[in-house]
Design an enzyme around this catalytic site. Structure first.
Site, PDB file in Angstrom:
ATOM      1  CB  SER A  63       4.478   4.787 -10.635  1.00  0.00           C
ATOM      2  OG  SER A  63       3.636   5.580  -9.831  1.00  0.00           O
ATOM      3  CE  LYS A  64      -0.099   4.578  -6.417  1.00  0.00           C
ATOM      4  NZ  LYS A  64       0.068   3.600  -5.323  1.00  0.00           N
ATOM      5  CB  SER A  82      -4.139   5.597  -8.024  1.00  0.00           C
ATOM      6  OG  SER A  82      -4.799   6.838  -8.242  1.00  0.00           O
ATOM      7  CE1 TYR A 124       0.238   8.223  -6.329  1.00  0.00           C
ATOM      8  CE2 TYR A 124      -1.612   8.663  -7.794  1.00  0.00           C
ATOM      9  CZ  TYR A 124      -1.120   8.153  -6.605  1.00  0.00           C
ATOM     10  OH  TYR A 124      -1.976   7.572  -5.697  1.00  0.00           O
ATOM     11  CG  ASN A 180      -1.526   1.313   1.524  1.00  0.00           C
ATOM     12  OD1 ASN A 180      -2.484   1.745   0.878  1.00  0.00           O
ATOM     13  ND2 ASN A 180      -0.946   2.034   2.488  1.00  0.00           N
TER      14      ASN A 180
HETATM   15  P1  NAD Z   1       0.027   8.591   3.155  1.00  0.00           P
HETATM   16  O1  NAD Z   1       1.046   9.568   2.706  1.00  0.00           O
HETATM   17  O2  NAD Z   1      -0.909   8.950   4.255  1.00  0.00           O
HETATM   18  O3  NAD Z   1       0.732   7.217   3.564  1.00  0.00           O
HETATM   19  C1  NAD Z   1       1.793   6.666   2.800  1.00  0.00           C
HETATM   20  C2  NAD Z   1       2.712   5.943   3.772  1.00  0.00           C
HETATM   21  O4  NAD Z   1       3.744   5.300   3.003  1.00  0.00           O
HETATM   22  C3  NAD Z   1       3.401   6.883   4.765  1.00  0.00           C
HETATM   23  O5  NAD Z   1       3.165   6.452   6.102  1.00  0.00           O
HETATM   24  C4  NAD Z   1       4.873   6.798   4.381  1.00  0.00           C
HETATM   25  O6  NAD Z   1       5.746   6.893   5.496  1.00  0.00           O
HETATM   26  C5  NAD Z   1       4.954   5.426   3.719  1.00  0.00           C
HETATM   27  N1  NAD Z   1       6.104   5.375   2.814  1.00  0.00           N
HETATM   28  C6  NAD Z   1       6.393   6.238   1.826  1.00  0.00           C
HETATM   29  N2  NAD Z   1       7.581   5.936   1.287  1.00  0.00           N
HETATM   30  C7  NAD Z   1       8.052   4.834   1.940  1.00  0.00           C
HETATM   31  C8  NAD Z   1       9.220   4.058   1.855  1.00  0.00           C
HETATM   32  N3  NAD Z   1      10.193   4.358   0.984  1.00  0.00           N
HETATM   33  N4  NAD Z   1       9.371   3.002   2.682  1.00  0.00           N
HETATM   34  C9  NAD Z   1       8.412   2.692   3.580  1.00  0.00           C
HETATM   35  N5  NAD Z   1       7.284   3.415   3.743  1.00  0.00           N
HETATM   36  C10 NAD Z   1       7.104   4.482   2.926  1.00  0.00           C
HETATM   37  O7  NAD Z   1      -0.753   8.204   1.827  1.00  0.00           O
HETATM   38  P2  NAD Z   1      -2.190   7.529   1.595  1.00  0.00           P
HETATM   39  O8  NAD Z   1      -3.058   8.565   1.014  1.00  0.00           O
HETATM   40  O9  NAD Z   1      -2.621   6.759   2.765  1.00  0.00           O
HETATM   41  O10 NAD Z   1      -1.804   6.540   0.380  1.00  0.00           O
HETATM   42  C11 NAD Z   1      -1.679   5.142   0.548  1.00  0.00           C
HETATM   43  C12 NAD Z   1      -1.697   4.519  -0.835  1.00  0.00           C
HETATM   44  O11 NAD Z   1      -2.938   4.833  -1.465  1.00  0.00           O
HETATM   45  C13 NAD Z   1      -0.607   5.046  -1.763  1.00  0.00           C
HETATM   46  O12 NAD Z   1      -0.108   3.990  -2.569  1.00  0.00           O
HETATM   47  C14 NAD Z   1      -1.347   6.046  -2.619  1.00  0.00           C
HETATM   48  O13 NAD Z   1      -0.728   6.257  -3.854  1.00  0.00           O
HETATM   49  C15 NAD Z   1      -2.682   5.375  -2.737  1.00  0.00           C
HETATM   50  N6  NAD Z   1      -3.803   6.241  -3.102  1.00  0.00           N
HETATM   51  C16 NAD Z   1      -4.117   7.313  -2.323  1.00  0.00           C
HETATM   52  C17 NAD Z   1      -5.195   8.132  -2.689  1.00  0.00           C
HETATM   53  C18 NAD Z   1      -5.602   9.343  -1.881  1.00  0.00           C
HETATM   54  O14 NAD Z   1      -6.401  10.134  -2.368  1.00  0.00           O
HETATM   55  N7  NAD Z   1      -5.116   9.530  -0.679  1.00  0.00           N
HETATM   56  C19 NAD Z   1      -5.919   7.822  -3.849  1.00  0.00           C
HETATM   57  C20 NAD Z   1      -5.574   6.710  -4.607  1.00  0.00           C
HETATM   58  C21 NAD Z   1      -4.502   5.910  -4.220  1.00  0.00           C
END
Ligand code: NAD
Length: 257
Positions: A164-165, A148, A161, A96
């Site tokens: 990559s997704k 995503s 982004y 994730n």
């Molecule tokens: P977030 O930033 O709250 O959480 C991401 C977490 O990943 C963080 O805790 C960070 O420390 C960790 N992380 C980042 N790089 C890292 C690394 N190199 N090693 C270990 N941990 C690492 O983001 P989120 O919104 O909860 O997103 C979670 C997933 O959902 C992501 O893949 C994001 O692309 C995807 N996503 C998010 C949304 C949105 O609107 N928030 C929409 C679609 C997809």
């Protein structure tokens, strides 16, 4: 007994969730633990991982932090070794963690392109390679990847982004095709906008508000981390025994607007 009166779909199972210190990942970790799993709360952010694991334990769940940086490829193998050494099994892997770097091709830096692929795609390569042999030996397992909607329908000026997704989607389909005979089910979720720290960071950059985003969604609001977590838990559970190689959109109809 499970927390919050939920079903025990993951009783006796071991799960690891990356990015579990963040918005969606922490909700997934809480949900799996609430349904009986022992959850490794994996994140590079040590404080966040500990806080989430402590809070799950405080609610009566079983969890522990697993702190490592997905950018260090050897760390993924070591993390899986630790899980197998401690628990003897890894039933559920949720890839994730992710980063979102803004920019079109000409404005994006090369470093941001490389970071996007290292965190969003290469980490799946390393963690799945480490976890798959154990799942195969156990007769099956479940992998759920967070893609995503932007990997399917590109948003403007987010090429690293989005691409990559899209790779996460293709990776999911390839892995499912290759390992379905071993009963390893591989699926992905493709969320629309979800209210998390990542989303807040994006809003801070472009001066928009949550209400602005709510207005773009036919359902009337953006998603909640718990809603993504419920879908991930379903896909990882035995209630989805024949779902393999699927990418499920969860967007409040934004994807079809
Ligand atoms: P977030 O930033 O709250 O959480 C991401 C977490 O990943 C963080 O805790 C960070 O420390 C960790 N992380 C980042 N790089 C890292 C690394 N190199 N090693 C270990 N941990 C690492 O983001 P989120 O919104 O909860 O997103 C979670 C997933 O959902 C992501 O893949 C994001 O692309 C995807 N996503 C998010 C949304 C949105 O609107 N928030 C929409 C679609 C997809």
């Amino acid at each position: 007994m499970t927390m919050m009166g939920l079903t025990g779909r993951f009783e006796g199972k071991t799960a690891v969730v990356t990015g579990a210190g963040g918005g969606i990942g922490s909700a997934i970790a809480r949900r799996l633990a609430a349904e009986g799993a022992h959850v490794y709360v994996a994140d590079a952010n040590e404080a966040a991982a500990k806080e989430v694991a402590d809070s799950i334990a405080g609610d009566g769940g079983s969890a522990e932090p697993l702190v490592f940086d997905l950018l260090e490829s050897a760390a993924s193998a070591a993390a899986v070794q630790q899980i197998i050494g401690d628990r003897g099994r890894l039933d559920v892997l949720v890839n994730n963690a992710g980063v979102n770097r803004r920019g079109d091709l000409l404005s994006l830096t090369e470093d941001d392109w490389k970071l996007s692929f290292a965190v969003n795609v290469d980490s799946l390569f390393h963690l799945c390679r480490a976890a798959l042999p154990h799942m195969i030996e156990a007769g099956g397992g479940a992998i759920v990847n967070t893609a995503s909607q932007w990997g399917l329908y590109p948003a403007p000026a987010h090429i690293a982004y989005n691409v990559s997704k899209a790779a996460v989607v293709a990776f999911t389909q390839n892995l499912a095709r290759d390992y379905a005979p071993h009963k390893v089910r591989v699926n992905a979720v493709a969320p629309g906008e979800v209210h998390t720290p990542m989303l807040e960071a994006g809003l801070a950059r472009n001066g928009r508000t949550v209400a602005d985003l709510d207005a773009l969604v036919p359902f009337g609001r953006i998603g909640k981390p718990e809603e993504i977590a419920a879908l991930v838990a379903f896909l990882a559970s035995d209630e989805a025994p024949y779902i393999c190689g699927s990418v499920i959109e969860i967007t409040g109809a934004q994807a079809v607007a």
